[in-house]
Every structure is written in structure tokens, then in C-alpha cells.
Motif scaffolding. Structure first.
Motif, PDB file in Angstrom:
ATOM      1  N   GLN A 143       0.827  -1.210   0.000  1.00 18.06           N
ATOM      2  CA  GLN A 143       0.000   0.000   0.000  1.00 18.06           C
ATOM      3  C   GLN A 143       0.864   1.264   0.000  1.00 18.06           C
ATOM      4  O   GLN A 143       0.514   2.264  -0.625  1.00 18.06           O
ATOM      5  CB  GLN A 143      -0.936  -0.003   1.216  1.00 18.06           C
ATOM      6  CG  GLN A 143      -2.020  -1.055   1.155  1.00 18.06           C
ATOM      7  CD  GLN A 143      -1.565  -2.393   1.720  1.00 18.06           C
ATOM      8  OE1 GLN A 143      -0.392  -2.568   2.068  1.00 18.06           O
ATOM      9  NE2 GLN A 143      -2.485  -3.340   1.816  1.00 18.06           N
ATOM     10  N   TYR A 144       1.991   1.214   0.714  1.00 15.77           N
ATOM     11  CA  TYR A 144       2.861   2.391   0.757  1.00 15.77           C
ATOM     12  C   TYR A 144       3.491   2.652  -0.604  1.00 15.77           C
ATOM     13  O   TYR A 144       3.575   3.804  -1.048  1.00 15.77           O
ATOM     14  CB  TYR A 144       3.959   2.210   1.809  1.00 15.77           C
ATOM     15  CG  TYR A 144       4.774   3.465   2.047  1.00 15.77           C
ATOM     16  CD1 TYR A 144       4.302   4.466   2.894  1.00 15.77           C
ATOM     17  CD2 TYR A 144       6.001   3.664   1.415  1.00 15.77           C
ATOM     18  CE1 TYR A 144       5.036   5.626   3.107  1.00 15.77           C
ATOM     19  CE2 TYR A 144       6.740   4.819   1.621  1.00 15.77           C
ATOM     20  CZ  TYR A 144       6.254   5.795   2.474  1.00 15.77           C
ATOM     21  OH  TYR A 144       6.980   6.954   2.672  1.00 15.77           O
ATOM     22  N   ARG A 145       3.915   1.597  -1.293  1.00 12.86           N
ATOM     23  CA  ARG A 145       4.493   1.774  -2.629  1.00 12.86           C
ATOM     24  C   ARG A 145       3.451   2.339  -3.591  1.00 12.86           C
ATOM     25  O   ARG A 145       3.767   3.203  -4.425  1.00 12.86           O
ATOM     26  CB  ARG A 145       5.034   0.445  -3.132  1.00 12.86           C
ATOM     27  CG  ARG A 145       6.254  -0.053  -2.358  1.00 12.86           C
ATOM     28  CD  ARG A 145       6.594  -1.487  -2.674  1.00 12.86           C
ATOM     29  NE  ARG A 145       7.618  -2.028  -1.781  1.00 12.86           N
ATOM     30  CZ  ARG A 145       7.616  -3.257  -1.280  1.00 12.86           C
ATOM     31  NH1 ARG A 145       6.643  -4.097  -1.604  1.00 12.86           N
ATOM     32  NH2 ARG A 145       8.570  -3.656  -0.473  1.00 12.86           N
ATOM     33  N   ALA A 146       2.205   1.858  -3.476  1.00 16.50           N
ATOM     34  CA  ALA A 146       1.138   2.375  -4.342  1.00 16.50           C
ATOM     35  C   ALA A 146       0.838   3.836  -4.016  1.00 16.50           C
ATOM     36  O   ALA A 146       0.530   4.641  -4.908  1.00 16.50           O
ATOM     37  CB  ALA A 146      -0.122   1.527  -4.180  1.00 16.50           C
ATOM     38  N   TYR A 147       0.946   4.187  -2.738  1.00 21.29           N
ATOM     39  CA  TYR A 147       0.763   5.584  -2.323  1.00 21.29           C
ATOM     40  C   TYR A 147       1.859   6.463  -2.922  1.00 21.29           C
ATOM     41  O   TYR A 147       1.589   7.536  -3.480  1.00 21.29           O
ATOM     42  CB  TYR A 147       0.764   5.662  -0.796  1.00 21.29           C
ATOM     43  CG  TYR A 147       1.239   6.973  -0.225  1.00 21.29           C
ATOM     44  CD1 TYR A 147       0.475   8.132  -0.325  1.00 21.29           C
ATOM     45  CD2 TYR A 147       2.480   7.059   0.425  1.00 21.29           C
ATOM     46  CE1 TYR A 147       0.927   9.341   0.198  1.00 21.29           C
ATOM     47  CE2 TYR A 147       2.931   8.256   0.948  1.00 21.29           C
ATOM     48  CZ  TYR A 147       2.159   9.393   0.832  1.00 21.29           C
ATOM     49  OH  TYR A 147       2.604  10.579   1.345  1.00 21.29           O
ATOM     50  N   LYS A 148       3.102   6.005  -2.842  1.00 17.18           N
ATOM     51  CA  LYS A 148       4.217   6.808  -3.335  1.00 17.18           C
ATOM     52  C   LYS A 148       4.170   6.967  -4.856  1.00 17.18           C
ATOM     53  O   LYS A 148       4.544   8.014  -5.388  1.00 17.18           O
ATOM     54  CB  LYS A 148       5.553   6.161  -2.930  1.00 17.18           C
ATOM     55  CG  LYS A 148       5.830   6.201  -1.439  1.00 17.18           C
ATOM     56  CD  LYS A 148       6.061   7.603  -0.914  1.00 17.18           C
ATOM     57  CE  LYS A 148       7.433   8.124  -1.242  1.00 17.18           C
ATOM     58  NZ  LYS A 148       7.713   9.429  -0.581  1.00 17.18           N
TER      59      LYS A 148
END
Length: 636
Positions: free
Chosen positions: A464-469
């Protein structure tokens, strides 16, 4: 004047017990002053649970949200608390110890005072680090007893568990009646016995309204000695949420307790702001049925906190199942039909897998297992024929010790599949990983953030963090919301020409409609696209579109079908974690080899090849949504 009782507002849980999302940070900052002005809350639940992950799914920074949302309460002297899941931290799967330790340090520095820690199996080994790490960080360590009703979950069971957790250093005990099925008299007995042995330990009662016991349970908890009661408020009280503070205050005042007065002008302000957020966008993710009490929940014991996701999952599975039934000339089911079958199956499977308390993530595991059994049985297949990897980990002891014994048929099934049971400390299975994530941040030139909070988010929610970034998360959320708004508008104004209607599965000419959301001059339009298909939902790929969009009817040069198809709808992943090597074009696959996973209903379901072959095409990208029977991999 009687004994003092204080209230805690479950503002985070109110939203996630009703639907999928929580308000944005700007909305939370707007409502915080009015909550403070109500003058009746000693505590407010601000984060934890799914809060941080939901912000990432928005495409927003959860660290900014927690800091700015907790600050007004810190300034006003109101304690803030978070919910965390022991070994699982604030996600659905186990977390390395170094990441767990960092979580408490980050959350304290972000303004969270109390860590409410629970283990879904009530295994105290999984809470020992939570208590230790919370106290190291300067937080109040509140350990939770997850209530459920079974032959083994007795008053003595829970008082013994409380003794163990207090012995480990827990500052407070939470009676976590997550499904609202705790029987009032038993709740009173549990609290009274804990208080008799540990009179100085504060007790906070948390329950849900759904099945109908909660007001009686609150009264029994208060009489037995609880100091804090968790409450909700309109427009999100009752139903799968919590009893409203107005009713609780009036009841306890009448019973002679010293309870705070409520500033009704501020109450109405919070109520109207919350309704504004519902009308803005959050209501698109709230099932109206979640606003109702339902005593059918007593038998399966499923918690209010998961009912929002349950109803969403049920809709998806019902659509897929009815599609199969139409194809095979069978009568379709209604949502109520499927719901009752699900509840009946939960009561059947729960004892057989050792009575795990029905709380996150194990309530989801039990529900998912029951739902997959129902779907398979409806299709004439065998029960237990689809068990997700996460569920197997629970069964095998990798998440902790199950409270009860496994049924012989489950043990035999594990042996037949070559699965080994684990009796050691679950944390030992998940080695430290923080430095790996630190290296990833350095490689990507990402700032680790104030107090390493960005590093923590990557380590806790990697995908989820990679998709956010990357911005993918925000784009996906905005497209999903636009689709829901368009669907509602089309339903209300079917003759509208600006926005199209939701695409049907297939139209009368055997064409497959698809919905595309586009943005022109900041105006969103939903366009329906059709292309030839065979009329049964198994459409060919449209000309000019990449094959990863939808594939269900491949053929090799000799006309023989050779492919791996998805057994259910969800998101397709080639690997589950970094320890695995993804299959690629040119690889030779043997029958039985795992070629990927379908992430559905928060669990990973392994997909195996049924025959051997050489991979010629991988039809979906990592993370793509797939339907049941979609071709995932083609082979020669």
C-alpha cells in the motif's frame, strides 16, 4: 453521588464498523474541536485498526493524518488511543519484532497516548512484546481480552488470561466485546473477578450494538467496576457500531453513577459534520443494512467491525456465484439466502478449527473459510476444497495457539497435504526486516520521515505504501469513487447523457460492456465500451487492448486449451512475499506448482497449475483485479 464512569468516543471504529473508509485528515481536523466541546469524553480512539492503511488507500499520508488529528485532543488534555493487533500490528498478517517496536515509538511521538493491544487468538505470547514495547515508548499498555461465546471461553478462562497479561505488565485491561455477543451477566462476572484480584487496574469496556445485548452489557460492566465505557454517536451509532453516548449517559445517570454532562449544541455539531462527510463520499462505502441491529449475529458471533467488509464481500461473491448458476441453468440466490447459508456454515466450521475468537483477522478467516465452503458446495464441489494460506497458518499454529482442539478431519487434511504443525513462539517465524526496508527507502531516495515514521509505514504496509508513493493508490481510489457516484447518478437519473450507467455483465447482442472513467477539464465522465464476446461472460480480448485486461478463452495452435484459471475473484499476485520467485514466460510448470495467488477478502489463496506446461503468456499484471475463471497464465 455514585462512582465515576468516563466515556471514550470510538470515532475511528464508528466509521470502520459501518463501512470501509474513514474521514480525511481535513475532515478530522474540522470535527475535532466540536468533539472536544461536547465536554463528555475523557478519551477518543483516533487511529490504529485500519486507519493508517485506509489513508494509504486514499493516496494520503497516514502520518500527517495521525499527527494533525491527535494534536487537538493532546492540547485539550483528552487521552487518545489506538487499536493494534499484537503479532499483526496494524495489518492483517504477522509483523517482525523490530517493526512492531518502531510502531509504538512512532505512534507515541505522533500523539497517541494509549495502545490497546489484542491478540486474535488470546495467546498471551503474542501480547508480551506489545506490552513491553508500548511501555518502552511511554504509552499506556492496555491489553484486551477478546470475548466470544463457546464451551471453552468461560469466566475462568478470561480471568486467568487477565491475570497473565497483568503479570506481563499490562497497565489496563480492555474487555473487547467486538461482536457484541458477550452475555451481560458473564461480562459482569469477568470484570468483578478481575477487580477483586487487581483493584488498581483500570478496566475499559468495548462492545458493539448489533446483536442487541450492549446496553445491558454496559450496565453490568459499570456495576462490576469498569471505569471507562466506549461509546458511539449519531449518525453512526447502533447497528454494527456502538451504543450512542446519549443513551448510555442517561442509563448510567439513572443507575446512580457519576457521569459527565453533554454539551448538546456541540453534539449536534459533531452529528451534522459526520453526516456531511457521509454525504460527501463516505456514504458510498456504507451499506445501509449496517445501520440496523440484527440478532441473527448472535449465532455466528461475527463482529460488527467486519460487517461492512462482509457485506461488500458477499455482494461480490453473490454476483460471481449467480453468474455460475445462470451458466449452469440453476436458480439464483438472493443476498439474504447467501447470508443465512454463510451464518450456518460459520457455526459449523468454527468448532472444527479450534474456536478462534472471532476478531480481526481471525473473524475474517473463519468467515472466508465458511463463505468459500458455501460457494464450493453450491457448485457441487467438496467442503474445505479452498483454504487460503493465511487460514492454514492459523490452523497450523503459526499465528499462535488455538484455544480449542482441531477436528480430526482438519488434522488429517493437513497431513495429507504435507503441512507441518508449529508449537513454538509465533514471533520467531518472522525475523527482523527493518533494515531491508531502510535500504529500499535509500534506493528510492525516499525520506524516512520525522521519527522514522515513513520507514515505519513502508515496513508495516509495503504494497500500500508503494502504491501511495507512485500515485497509483490515489488514482485507483478516485476512479472507484467516480464510478460509484456515476452509478448512483445513473440510478437516480437514468436518462442522463453526461454520465453512463454501470456496465452490465453482457448485453443482448453478446457484447461485453466495460466502464472507463475519464477526466476532461476537471469533470469526470463514465464511458461504456462494448466489444465482441460470446455472450456468457467469457469474452475475448478486444482488438487493440493489452491482453492483461481480460482473458478467459485462450487456445494453443493445436486447439487444445492449456491454462491456469482463477478459482475466485480478487487481485492477482505472482508472489506473496520477497522470499518467492515469480513465474515468468518460458518457465516450465509442473502440475501442482504454485503459479501465483488471488488476494480476496484479505487473505491469499494459492493458485496451482492442474497440468504441466511451458508458460507462454502471463495474462495479468501483479495486483490486477481478476474474475473467477479468468485465465491467469497460458501454457503450451
Amino acid at each position: 453521588m455514585g462512582r465515576e464512569i468516563k466515556f471514550s468516543l470510538m470515532y475511528r471504529d464508528m466509521w470502520q464498523s459501518s463501512g470501509k473508509y474513514v474521514p480525511t485528515v481535513e475532515q478530522l481536523k474540522e470535527v475535532a474541536p466540536a468533539i472536544i466541546d461536547m465536554g463528555c469524553f475523557a478519551r477518543v480512539e483516533t487511529n490504529g485498526g485500519g486507519f493508517e492503511q485506509i489513508n494509504l488507500l486514499f493516496g494520503e499520508n497516514p502520518n500527517k493524518a495521525v499527527r494533525e488529528w491527535t494534536q487537538p485532543f493532546n492540547d485539550a488534555g483528552i487521552q487518545t488511543h489506538m487499536l493494534e493487533r499484537g503479532l499483526n500490528g496494524i495489518r492483517m498478517s504477522p509483523v517482525p519484532a523490530d517493526v512492531r517496536r518502531l510502531m509504538f515509538q512512532v505512534k507515541k511521538k505522533q500523539g497517541t497516548d494509549i495502545a490497546r493491544s489484542f491478540d486474535g487468538l488470546n495467546d498471551p505470547r503474542n501480547l508480551e512484546n506489545s506490552i513491553k514495547f508500548a511501555k518502552e515508548a511511554g504509552m499506556v499498555a492496555q491489553a484486551a481480552l477478546c470475548l466470544t461465546v463457546s464451551p471453552i471461553h468461560t469466566v475462568e478462562y478470561y480471568t486467568g488470561l487477565a491475570d497473565t497479561l497483568i503479570g506481563m505488565g499490562a497497565d489496563e485491561i480492555c474487555i473487547k466485546d467486538m461482536a457484541g455477543i458477550g452475555r451481560p451477566a458473564s461480562i459482569g462476572k469477568i470484570i468483578k473477578k478481575i477487580k477483586e484480584k487487581h483493584p488498581s487496574v483500570l478496566i475499559q469496556y468495548h462492545g458493539h450494538a448489533g446483536p442487541g445485548f450492549q446496553m445491558a452489557s454496559i450496565l453490568e460492566a459499570a456495576y462490576a467496576g469498569a471505569e471507562y465505557i466506549d461509546v458511539g454517536m449519531e449518525p453512526l451509532s447502533w447497528g454494527t457500531g456502538h451504543a450512542d453516548v446519549l443513551a448510555v449517559q442517561a442509563m448510567l445517570k439513572d443507575a446512580g453513577f457519576d457521569v459527565p454532562e453533554i454539551n448538546m449544541k456541540a453534539y449536534m455539531k459533531v452529528r451534522s459534520l459526520s453526516q456531511k462527510y457521509i454525504d460527501d463520499f463516505l456514504g458510498y462505502y456504507i451499506n445501509p443494512k449496517n445501520r440496523l441491529n440484527n440478532s441473527l449475529l448472535i449465532a455466528p458471533g461475527l463482529p460488527g467491525g467486519m460487517m461492512g467488509s462482509l457485506m461488500s464481500d458477499l455482494e461480490n461473491n453473490l454476483s460471481s456465484l449467480n453468474k455460475w448458476k445462470r451458466k449452469h441453468g440453476q436458480p439464483e440466490l438472493t443476498q439474504d439466502d447467501l447470508l443465512i447459508k454463510l451464518f450456518d456454515e460459520v457455526t459449523y466450521v468454527w468448532p472444527k478449527i479450534g474456536y478462534p475468537p472471532l476478531v480481526t483477522p481471525f473473524s475474517q478467516y473463519v468467515k472466508n473459510l465458511a463463505l468459500m465452503n458455501v460457494v464450493q458446495l453450491e457448485k457441487g464441489k467438496e467442503r474445505w476444497s479452498m483454504i487460503a494460506d493465511n487460514i492454514w497458518d492459523m490452523i497450523l499454529g503459526k499465528s499462535g495457539k488455538l484455544p480449542g482442539e482441531l477436528a480430526p478431519e482438519i488434522v488429517e487434511m493437513a497431513k495429507q497435504q504435507g503441512r507441518e504443525f508449529y508449537t513454538g513462539d509465533p514471533q520467531a517465524l518472522y525475523p527482523d526486516q527493518l533494515e531491508e526496508f531502510r535500504a529500499e527507502m535509500k534506493k528510492n531516495n525516499w525520506d524516512s520521515g520525522q521519527d522514522d515514521e515513513e520507514l515505519f509505514e513502508l515496513a508495516m504496509h509495503p504494497e500500500q505504501y508503494r502504491a501511495y508513493k507512485s500515485g497509483d493508490a490515489k488514482r485507483s481510489f478516485e476512479a472507484d469513487l467516480a464510478s460509484k457516484k456515476a452509478e448512483k447518478e445513473a440510478t437516480e437519473t437514468p436518462s442522463s447523457t453526461k454520465k453512463g450507467t454501470k456496465a452490465a455483465t453482457t448485453n443482448g447482442n453478446g457484447f461485453q460492456p466495460r466502464t472507463l472513467v475519464i477526466n476532461i477539464d476537471n469533470e469526470e465522465y463514465v464511458v461504456n465500451i462494448s466489444y465482441p464476446g460470446n455472450g456468457d461472460g467469457n469474452d475475448a480480448t478486444p482488438t487493440g487492448q493489452p491482453s492483461a485486461i481480460h482473458n478467459t478463452a485462450p487456445s494453443s495452435s493445436n486447439g487444445q486449451l492449456k491454462a491456469v484459471v482463477s478459482p475466485l475473484e480478487g487481485k492477482f499476485f505472482l508472489t506473496k512475499d520477497s522470499s518467492e520467485t515469480a513465474v515468468k514466460v518460458g518457465d516450465t510448470v509442473q502440475a501442482g506448482d504454485i503459479i501465483g495467488y488471488i488476494e480476496s477478502m484479505k487473505t491469499y489463496n494459492a493458485v496451482a497449475a492442474e497440468e504441466s506446461g511451458k508458460v507462454t503468456e502471463i495474462c495479468f499484471a501483479n495486483g490486477d483485479a481478476v474474475d473467477e475463471d479468468d485465465v491467469l497464465i497460458k501454457m503450451a
